[in-house]
Motif scaffolding. Sequence first.
Motif, PDB file in Angstrom:
ATOM      1  N   THR A   1     -22.457  14.483  28.480  1.00  0.00           N
ATOM      2  CA  THR A   1     -22.688  15.373  29.621  1.00  0.00           C
ATOM      3  C   THR A   1     -22.315  16.809  29.256  1.00  0.00           C
ATOM      4  O   THR A   1     -23.020  17.753  29.609  1.00  0.00           O
ATOM      5  CB  THR A   1     -21.805  14.937  30.807  1.00  0.00           C
ATOM      6  OG1 THR A   1     -21.910  13.538  30.937  1.00  0.00           O
ATOM      7  CG2 THR A   1     -22.227  15.589  32.073  1.00  0.00           C
TER       8      THR A   1
ATOM      9  N   LEU B   1      -9.335  12.615  29.959  1.00  0.00           N
ATOM     10  CA  LEU B   1      -9.872  11.245  29.960  1.00  0.00           C
ATOM     11  C   LEU B   1      -9.184  10.385  28.899  1.00  0.00           C
ATOM     12  O   LEU B   1      -8.960   9.193  29.104  1.00  0.00           O
ATOM     13  CB  LEU B   1     -11.383  11.269  29.725  1.00  0.00           C
ATOM     14  CG  LEU B   1     -12.219  11.765  30.902  1.00  0.00           C
ATOM     15  CD1 LEU B   1     -13.672  11.933  30.496  1.00  0.00           C
ATOM     16  CD2 LEU B   1     -12.131  10.803  32.082  1.00  0.00           C
TER      17      LEU B   1
ATOM     18  N   GLY C   1     -11.281  18.333  29.818  1.00  0.00           N
ATOM     19  CA  GLY C   1     -11.840  17.099  30.389  1.00  0.00           C
ATOM     20  C   GLY C   1     -11.673  15.932  29.426  1.00  0.00           C
ATOM     21  O   GLY C   1     -11.210  14.850  29.813  1.00  0.00           O
ATOM     22  N   VAL C   2     -12.025  16.151  28.163  1.00  0.00           N
ATOM     23  CA  VAL C   2     -11.918  15.075  27.161  1.00  0.00           C
ATOM     24  C   VAL C   2     -10.443  14.684  26.990  1.00  0.00           C
ATOM     25  O   VAL C   2     -10.104  13.494  26.968  1.00  0.00           O
ATOM     26  CB  VAL C   2     -12.522  15.529  25.805  1.00  0.00           C
ATOM     27  CG1 VAL C   2     -12.276  14.481  24.741  1.00  0.00           C
ATOM     28  CG2 VAL C   2     -14.013  15.775  25.964  1.00  0.00           C
TER      29      VAL C   2
ATOM     30  N   PHE D   1     -18.840  11.500  28.826  1.00  0.00           N
ATOM     31  CA  PHE D   1     -18.376  12.846  29.192  1.00  0.00           C
ATOM     32  C   PHE D   1     -18.781  13.862  28.125  1.00  0.00           C
ATOM     33  O   PHE D   1     -19.236  14.966  28.432  1.00  0.00           O
ATOM     34  CB  PHE D   1     -16.854  12.861  29.388  1.00  0.00           C
ATOM     35  CG  PHE D   1     -16.348  14.165  29.937  1.00  0.00           C
ATOM     36  CD1 PHE D   1     -16.383  14.422  31.296  1.00  0.00           C
ATOM     37  CD2 PHE D   1     -15.850  15.144  29.087  1.00  0.00           C
ATOM     38  CE1 PHE D   1     -15.939  15.630  31.804  1.00  0.00           C
ATOM     39  CE2 PHE D   1     -15.398  16.358  29.592  1.00  0.00           C
ATOM     40  CZ  PHE D   1     -15.441  16.595  30.954  1.00  0.00           C
TER      41      PHE D   1
ATOM     42  N   LEU E   1     -17.572  10.853  36.154  1.00  0.00           N
ATOM     43  CA  LEU E   1     -16.768  10.568  34.967  1.00  0.00           C
ATOM     44  C   LEU E   1     -15.311  10.973  35.187  1.00  0.00           C
ATOM     45  O   LEU E   1     -14.394  10.276  34.789  1.00  0.00           O
ATOM     46  CB  LEU E   1     -17.359  11.275  33.751  1.00  0.00           C
ATOM     47  CG  LEU E   1     -18.740  10.744  33.371  1.00  0.00           C
ATOM     48  CD1 LEU E   1     -19.391  11.620  32.331  1.00  0.00           C
ATOM     49  CD2 LEU E   1     -18.656   9.308  32.869  1.00  0.00           C
ATOM     50  N   LEU E   2     -15.107  12.113  35.859  1.00  0.00           N
ATOM     51  CA  LEU E   2     -13.727  12.529  36.141  1.00  0.00           C
ATOM     52  C   LEU E   2     -13.236  11.935  37.462  1.00  0.00           C
ATOM     53  O   LEU E   2     -12.061  11.989  37.767  1.00  0.00           O
ATOM     54  CB  LEU E   2     -13.638  14.053  36.222  1.00  0.00           C
ATOM     55  CG  LEU E   2     -13.830  14.840  34.932  1.00  0.00           C
ATOM     56  CD1 LEU E   2     -13.852  16.332  35.240  1.00  0.00           C
ATOM     57  CD2 LEU E   2     -12.712  14.552  33.957  1.00  0.00           C
TER      58      LEU E   2
ATOM     59  N   PRO F   1     -22.784  14.525  36.827  1.00  0.00           N
ATOM     60  CA  PRO F   1     -22.168  13.452  36.026  1.00  0.00           C
ATOM     61  C   PRO F   1     -20.646  13.594  35.952  1.00  0.00           C
ATOM     62  O   PRO F   1     -19.925  12.594  35.943  1.00  0.00           O
ATOM     63  CB  PRO F   1     -22.785  13.631  34.640  1.00  0.00           C
ATOM     64  CG  PRO F   1     -23.978  14.475  34.831  1.00  0.00           C
ATOM     65  CD  PRO F   1     -23.758  15.291  36.044  1.00  0.00           C
ATOM     66  N   ALA F   2     -20.160  14.844  35.939  1.00  0.00           N
ATOM     67  CA  ALA F   2     -18.713  15.070  35.851  1.00  0.00           C
ATOM     68  C   ALA F   2     -18.001  14.510  37.077  1.00  0.00           C
ATOM     69  O   ALA F   2     -16.852  14.061  36.998  1.00  0.00           O
ATOM     70  CB  ALA F   2     -18.421  16.558  35.698  1.00  0.00           C
TER      71      ALA F   2
END
Lengths: 185, 423
Positions: A15, B92, B88-89, A12, B147-148, B143-144
């Motif tokens: 990205t 996660l 986002g980080v 992430f 990943l999310l 990609p998000a």
Amino acid sequence: MNINKKIIIGLFVLTSLIQFAAPISMIWEKEKITQKGTEFKFKTRPIDPYDPFRGKYIILYFENTNVTVSNIHEWKNIKEGYFMIEKDSEGFAKVVSAHIEKPKVGNYIKMQCYHYYGSDNTINFRYPFERFYMNENEALNAEKAYRLSNRDRNKENAYAIVKVLKGETVLEDVIIGGKSAKDLM
Amino acid sequence: MPMKLLNQLQELQSEGIISPQTALDIQGYFNSKADNSGNRQMVIFSVIGSLLLGLGLVLLFAHNWDEMSKITKTIIAISPLVIAQGFGVYFLARKKDSLAGREGIGSLLFLCIGLSISLVGQIYNISGDMPGFLKSWMLLALPALFLLRSSMIAFLSSVGITWYILIQKDNSFYPFLMFLGYMALIIFHFYKLLKSDKESNYINIATWIIPITFLFSTAAFEKSNDELVFLNYLILGNLFTWIGNSKLLAGRSLVKNGLKVIGPLSILNILFILSFIDVSEDLLRIETNQFGLEWIAFCLLLIPLVFIIIKRSITFGLSKSPILWVFIPGILLFLFSGSEIVISLAANFMILSLGLIYILNGIKENLIGKLNFGLLIITILVTCRFFDGSMSFIARGIIFLILGAGFLATNYWIIKRKKHEHQ
């Protein structure tokens, strides 16, 4: 934190860096042109439309969007070419020749081009700086100011200031009746 | 849990009708249900909130603040993206199970990616290359999505990528390959979600949004052989109907299974269009020796459809949806008959028969919805033919007489049969 989670967070972040790099690389390219490019003035005519994402802008219509070439048959399927520019006696830029290959010296702009079938040897091109984004309250003023100043004797009163470097361009300002379009309020 | 029910539970328990354990179980069931609806509310609020926030930022920046220097504008343009990435980080690392967080942050991040690119475009007066902008935006957001695992990103980007394929002007196959790959990944996301959470509301929405994006994008697969696009829509409608009736989506109501609605409507739509002789003439102009985009789309749609038909058998399909019968004779007649009269007659016959099948099934199963759908099909067919200038008045008159007599006869037969049953 387990390994799987670490990998996902790592990906992430990677990205995110790519997402971050996209606007930054655009800025980098454009700043390089602004700093090192040669300045040209292009005669233009501004009109006020609208873009949902980027807001108000004035669209610039340019005179003389074609150039004569000697090797017209080679241009049939070409969609992008390199156009050499020079300053005329009044100091305005004009396209003097078109090339399929990238020129090694001189000032040139990479532009989309069209070849209309016919007997003449001309290529039409489209300047890559047709939009000048403005404050939403000012775009219409710019068009009005142009129309007003156009009633004067001097017909050639609007031009775009463009920096050119190795085929790429940055539109720096639009001057209408001697003033920057942004200062017309 | 509702107060009234709680009182009744106590009453039932004190009267000895239910055991204390059953009372506890019932209470537990309602409490978990209340938790779920609270959770759903949180998800909806976080998604709507994030979308509004993102769109608000877009509008605010679109004002173009002249007072700020270029560098200030740039920093402000990119900071929402960095903040969304930070969220986002954090999500996660800490809150991976929160659906509200997943979808809210996903929506915000998606919009902030587009915002940052478009604002740099504004600051440096980059001319409007909308397809290029959409392409970069969608590729950066992809990609998000994984990943999310955010379904909101999937919805927003499926709309974005469809918009891109419709307006892009590149003559090569590359944009189409990218579009197909992108949609395949979005479908894969929902397939995984369906496997892990069958009841997810996002699946319900996906069964509507994904087929609609395909309906739009099929139009982009058209360069010069545009007549073939009619058949591509026919195949697409059949694919939707098959998938909508598959085991994967079994047991869902029509509202929760858009494929089952959009599929048959697309098939009928194409049949109605081809029922006009002026249009069916166009099918004769399909060029079989010119292998372009339209034929690629044709093969890409036909291969999975044929595979499904062979695997599940047509009789199985017909037991699920009668409209599936038109595909095989339809595609053969429309493609190979070589006569516009045969094509338009076949289309008319297919519509009529489908209308009758729906009416009869409606009567048999006592489902007023099906009955009305059948009647609607026939009414539209009748209206189309009544105003169809390419047929002579005599021909139309005769068809209407036959149809009218047929209806009266069927009606008479049904009434007679019902009377017979009563006796």
